[in-house]
Design a protein around this motif. Sequence first.
Motif, short mmCIF file in Angstrom:
data_model
loop_
_atom_site.label_atom_id
_atom_site.label_comp_id
_atom_site.label_asym_id
_atom_site.label_seq_id
_atom_site.Cartn_x
_atom_site.Cartn_y
_atom_site.Cartn_z
N SER A 32 -10.24 1.59 4.87
CA SER A 32 -10.28 0.75 6.07
C SER A 32 -10.08 1.63 7.30
O SER A 32 -10.67 1.41 8.34
N HIS A 33 -9.23 2.64 7.15
CA HIS A 33 -8.95 3.63 8.20
C HIS A 33 -8.06 4.70 7.58
O HIS A 33 -7.81 4.66 6.37
N PHE A 34 -7.60 5.64 8.40
CA PHE A 34 -6.93 6.80 7.83
C PHE A 34 -5.44 6.88 8.13
O PHE A 34 -4.85 7.95 8.02
N HIS A 35 -4.83 5.76 8.51
CA HIS A 35 -3.37 5.80 8.64
C HIS A 35 -2.78 6.12 7.28
O HIS A 35 -3.33 5.73 6.23
N LEU A 36 -1.64 6.83 7.33
CA LEU A 36 -1.09 7.40 6.09
C LEU A 36 -0.91 6.40 4.97
O LEU A 36 -1.14 6.72 3.79
N ASP A 37 -0.49 5.17 5.32
CA ASP A 37 -0.21 4.20 4.25
C ASP A 37 -1.48 3.79 3.50
O ASP A 37 -1.40 3.15 2.45
N HIS A 38 -2.65 4.20 4.01
CA HIS A 38 -3.92 3.84 3.35
C HIS A 38 -4.57 5.02 2.62
O HIS A 38 -5.61 4.87 1.99
N ILE A 39 -3.94 6.20 2.76
CA ILE A 39 -4.54 7.38 2.10
C ILE A 39 -3.52 8.18 1.28
O ILE A 39 -3.91 9.03 0.49
N ASP A 61 -9.64 -4.65 15.48
CA ASP A 61 -8.78 -4.09 16.52
C ASP A 61 -7.49 -3.53 15.91
O ASP A 61 -6.65 -4.29 15.40
N HIS A 62 -7.34 -2.22 15.99
CA HIS A 62 -6.19 -1.53 15.40
C HIS A 62 -6.12 -0.15 16.05
O HIS A 62 -7.17 0.45 16.30
N PRO A 63 -4.93 0.35 16.34
CA PRO A 63 -4.85 1.67 16.98
C PRO A 63 -5.62 2.72 16.17
O PRO A 63 -5.44 2.79 14.96
N THR A 117 -7.59 -5.86 6.79
CA THR A 117 -6.34 -5.23 7.17
C THR A 117 -6.73 -3.89 7.76
O THR A 117 -7.80 -3.38 7.39
N ASP A 118 -6.08 -3.28 8.64
CA ASP A 118 -4.99 -3.71 9.50
C ASP A 118 -5.64 -4.22 10.78
O ASP A 118 -6.54 -3.58 11.31
N VAL A 119 -5.13 -5.33 11.30
CA VAL A 119 -5.78 -5.90 12.47
C VAL A 119 -4.78 -6.70 13.32
O VAL A 119 -3.93 -7.40 12.78
ZN LIG Z 1 -3.02 1.16 10.22
#
Ligand SMILES: [Zn+2]
Length: 273
Positions: A70-77, A153-155, A174-176
């Motif tokens: 979904s994106h590369f924030h740490l909790d997702h990778i 919409d997410h940082p 997620t995350d939004v």
């Molecule tokens: Zn995130």
Amino acid sequence: MRVRFWGVRGSTRTPQRENMQVGGNTSCIEVRTDDNEILIFDGGTGIRLLGKELEAEFGSVPIRAHIFFSHFHLDHIQGVPFFKPLYNSKNHFTFYFAGRRDANLVMDALAGMMANPYFPVDMSRLPCAREYVDLVEGVFKVADTRILVLPLDHPQGCVGYRIMQNGKVLSYCTDVEHGADWSDRNIGLLAKDADFLIIDSQFTPEELSDHQGWGHSSWKQAVQSGIAAGARKIALFHHDPYHEDAMIEEIVASARSSFANVIAAQEGLEVTL
Ligand SMILES: [Zn+2]
Ligand SMILES: [Zn+2]
């Protein structure tokens, strides 16, 4: 289509007794299509146990899977380096992402987490076969499904996925953070008449007021979006690290007063569409 939750926690993992029912691992969802193709959404810490289960299931047979971020924030990778099937040269993985505009940036995002001095094994040394696919907004075909990808919409950006097969629809949002028209509209498109909507429900409505701009939603917004889109079943997902089992139970009970078919995503839970 079959969905299994391996990690449901937002932001950081929470291995503590009070969270054991819902689970403490961060985002990871396994989808088995009707033809038993393997789609994985996000590589949070939950992906480690999925890897163990896949190795047990496949034995010496090669594993082929599609891994979407979904994106590369740490909790997702952060579970990716501990996904053991990556360390087997017979296996093949395709990594999908969107909005980076350059496959190299994705490799960098994943490889950066495994680079010296953060991790002892360099990603380029992984023996499995790998492909990287940069998705653009719209519908594409993967394995035997059609998937719609739209930004949310997410940082630092994020995308949601709508997975469609044989008349069934799974939506992963997620995350939004709610509030931006374009993003709210995209949630609506991703979740439209979905059989199952998995959606960011990090905060309570009270907590949300102190967390504007953090990129997450309240469970109430999640349920309202699901109802507005005509979703048939809603899973509250990306639970806040400070929401213990008892609190999540209360949240689900409150959510059910406006929509009966709401559940809390929890580790090990399987849903067949
Ligand atoms: Zn995130
Ligand atoms: Zn997250």
